[in-house]
Design a protein around this motif. Structure first.
Motif, mmCIF file in Angstrom:
data_model
loop_
_atom_site.group_PDB
_atom_site.id
_atom_site.type_symbol
_atom_site.label_atom_id
_atom_site.label_comp_id
_atom_site.label_asym_id
_atom_site.label_seq_id
_atom_site.Cartn_x
_atom_site.Cartn_y
_atom_site.Cartn_z
ATOM 1 N N SER A 43 0.873 -1.178 0.000
ATOM 2 C CA SER A 43 0.000 0.000 0.000
ATOM 3 C C SER A 43 0.906 1.223 0.000
ATOM 4 C CB SER A 43 -0.894 0.011 1.237
ATOM 5 O OG SER A 43 -0.109 0.188 2.391
ATOM 6 N N GLY A 44 0.874 1.972 -1.029
ATOM 7 C CA GLY A 44 1.778 3.107 -1.177
ATOM 8 C C GLY A 44 1.930 3.979 0.057
ATOM 9 N N LEU A 45 0.813 4.285 0.723
ATOM 10 C CA LEU A 45 0.857 5.187 1.875
ATOM 11 C C LEU A 45 1.620 4.630 3.071
ATOM 12 C CD1 LEU A 45 -2.755 6.684 2.137
ATOM 13 C CD2 LEU A 45 -0.653 7.904 1.610
ATOM 14 N N LEU A 46 1.580 3.323 3.255
ATOM 15 C CA LEU A 46 2.157 2.725 4.464
ATOM 16 C C LEU A 46 3.602 2.258 4.294
ATOM 17 C CD1 LEU A 46 -0.912 0.585 5.601
ATOM 18 C CD2 LEU A 46 -0.253 2.854 6.394
ATOM 19 N N GLN A 47 4.109 2.239 3.063
ATOM 20 C CA GLN A 47 5.444 1.695 2.810
ATOM 21 C C GLN A 47 6.531 2.339 3.651
ATOM 22 O OE1 GLN A 47 5.741 1.971 -1.456
ATOM 23 N NE2 GLN A 47 5.672 -0.259 -1.638
ATOM 24 N N LYS A 48 6.381 3.631 3.924
ATOM 25 C CA LYS A 48 7.431 4.312 4.690
ATOM 26 C C LYS A 48 7.542 3.761 6.118
ATOM 27 C CE LYS A 48 4.703 8.302 6.194
ATOM 28 N NZ LYS A 48 4.629 9.755 6.181
ATOM 29 N N TYR A 49 6.539 2.993 6.548
ATOM 30 C CA TYR A 49 6.566 2.407 7.889
ATOM 31 C C TYR A 49 7.101 0.983 7.918
ATOM 32 C CZ TYR A 49 3.938 6.403 9.592
ATOM 33 O OH TYR A 49 3.554 7.662 9.939
ATOM 34 N N SER A 50 7.580 0.510 6.803
ATOM 35 C CA SER A 50 8.023 -0.876 6.706
ATOM 36 C C SER A 50 9.119 -1.216 7.722
ATOM 37 C CB SER A 50 8.515 -1.156 5.280
ATOM 38 O OG SER A 50 8.963 -2.475 5.165
ATOM 39 N N GLU A 51 10.138 -0.396 7.796
ATOM 40 C CA GLU A 51 11.243 -0.671 8.727
ATOM 41 C C GLU A 51 10.799 -0.524 10.179
ATOM 42 O OE1 GLU A 51 14.233 -2.036 7.991
ATOM 43 O OE2 GLU A 51 13.345 -2.181 5.991
ATOM 44 N N LEU A 52 9.965 0.468 10.453
ATOM 45 C CA LEU A 52 9.451 0.627 11.819
ATOM 46 C C LEU A 52 8.597 -0.566 12.222
ATOM 47 C CD1 LEU A 52 8.552 4.414 12.043
ATOM 48 C CD2 LEU A 52 10.184 3.170 13.456
ATOM 49 N N ALA A 53 7.838 -1.108 11.289
ATOM 50 C CA ALA A 53 7.016 -2.288 11.585
ATOM 51 C C ALA A 53 7.911 -3.462 11.980
ATOM 52 C CB ALA A 53 6.146 -2.652 10.389
ATOM 53 N N LYS A 54 9.046 -3.601 11.329
ATOM 54 C CA LYS A 54 9.990 -4.675 11.682
ATOM 55 C C LYS A 54 10.501 -4.488 13.108
ATOM 56 C CE LYS A 54 11.482 -5.433 6.950
ATOM 57 N NZ LYS A 54 12.562 -5.233 5.979
ATOM 58 N N VAL A 55 10.804 -3.257 13.467
ATOM 59 C CA VAL A 55 11.270 -2.968 14.830
ATOM 60 C C VAL A 55 10.156 -3.273 15.826
ATOM 61 C CG1 VAL A 55 12.034 -1.148 16.416
ATOM 62 C CG2 VAL A 55 12.950 -1.239 14.092
ATOM 63 N N MET A 56 8.932 -2.878 15.483
ATOM 64 C CA MET A 56 7.795 -3.118 16.373
ATOM 65 C C MET A 56 7.564 -4.620 16.548
ATOM 66 S SD MET A 56 5.526 -0.007 14.771
ATOM 67 C CE MET A 56 3.973 -0.243 15.600
ATOM 68 N N TYR A 57 7.661 -5.382 15.466
ATOM 69 C CA TYR A 57 7.519 -6.833 15.592
ATOM 70 C C TYR A 57 8.664 -7.428 16.404
ATOM 71 C CZ TYR A 57 3.346 -8.132 13.068
ATOM 72 O OH TYR A 57 2.040 -8.323 12.710
ATOM 73 N N GLY A 58 9.860 -6.896 16.229
ATOM 74 C CA GLY A 58 10.990 -7.363 17.037
ATOM 75 C C GLY A 58 10.747 -7.147 18.518
ATOM 76 N N MET A 59 10.196 -5.986 18.853
ATOM 77 C CA MET A 59 9.888 -5.691 20.251
ATOM 78 C C MET A 59 8.839 -6.662 20.784
ATOM 79 S SD MET A 59 8.309 -2.301 22.105
ATOM 80 C CE MET A 59 9.672 -1.185 21.873
ATOM 81 N N ASP A 125 18.057 0.925 21.486
ATOM 82 C CA ASP A 125 19.276 1.052 22.296
ATOM 83 C C ASP A 125 19.596 -0.268 22.981
ATOM 84 O OD1 ASP A 125 19.508 3.720 21.590
ATOM 85 O OD2 ASP A 125 18.670 4.486 23.477
ATOM 86 N N TRP A 126 18.584 -0.905 23.549
ATOM 87 C CA TRP A 126 18.755 -2.192 24.218
ATOM 88 C C TRP A 126 19.265 -3.246 23.235
ATOM 89 C CZ3 TRP A 126 16.312 -6.890 23.346
ATOM 90 C CH2 TRP A 126 16.543 -7.877 24.306
ATOM 91 N N LYS A 127 18.688 -3.268 22.017
ATOM 92 C CA LYS A 127 19.117 -4.225 20.997
ATOM 93 C C LYS A 127 20.590 -4.025 20.661
ATOM 94 C CE LYS A 127 17.034 -6.869 18.597
ATOM 95 N NZ LYS A 127 16.828 -8.319 18.734
#
Length: 133
Positions: A43-59, A125-127
């Motif tokens: 989805s074009g609008l949400l792509q900029k959040y792709s990396e943040l989503a990975k961090v959120m899933y990691g958390m 930071d913890w990571k």
């Protein structure tokens, strides 16, 4: 799941909905990572959040494993709510509406990130501190 369709998307809406998230919702959000990633990336609008989503899933994963516990429940619930909202095709603005369908998803992610920004920084930071351990 997300209350009355007449709700407007604002910080109060997000905070109210986040308080309704429980442990089962977190499990559903975690189990849906592939679907959330696909929706964000396609989805074009949400792509900029792709990396943040990975961090959120990691958390979420590190929290569930019990190796990262310095995070308030509100942050975990906000992440789960954001992902569950993205997955819901019939949210306040249905995703199938061309050009508009993802605007509400973007708003939810934006408000959610505003609430948990410092917790995401603390997690990163913890990571960094624990990746060599």
């Amino acid at each position: 799941m997300f209350g009355n369709k007449k709700n407007k998307i604002d910080e109060d809406f997000v905070k109210t909905e986040v308080t309704k998230i429980d442990d089962d919702d977190v499990t559903i959000a975690m189990d849906s990572q592939e679907e959330v990633d696909d929706k964000i990336n396609n989805s074009g609008l949400l792509q900029k959040y792709s990396e943040l989503a990975k961090v959120m899933y990691g958390m979420l994963k590190d929290y569930r494993k019990g190796i990262y516990t310095k995070v308030p429940w509100f942050t975990i619930a906000t992440i789960a709510f954001s992902f569950l909202y993205i997955l819901n095709p019939l949210d306040i603005i249905p995703d199938f509406i061309p050009g508009l369908g993802y605007i509400d998803d973007l708003a939810i992610l934006t408000f959610g990130l505003r609430f948990i920004e410092s917790d995401l920084h603390n997690y990163l930071d913890w990571k960094l501190e624990h990746q060599d351990a």
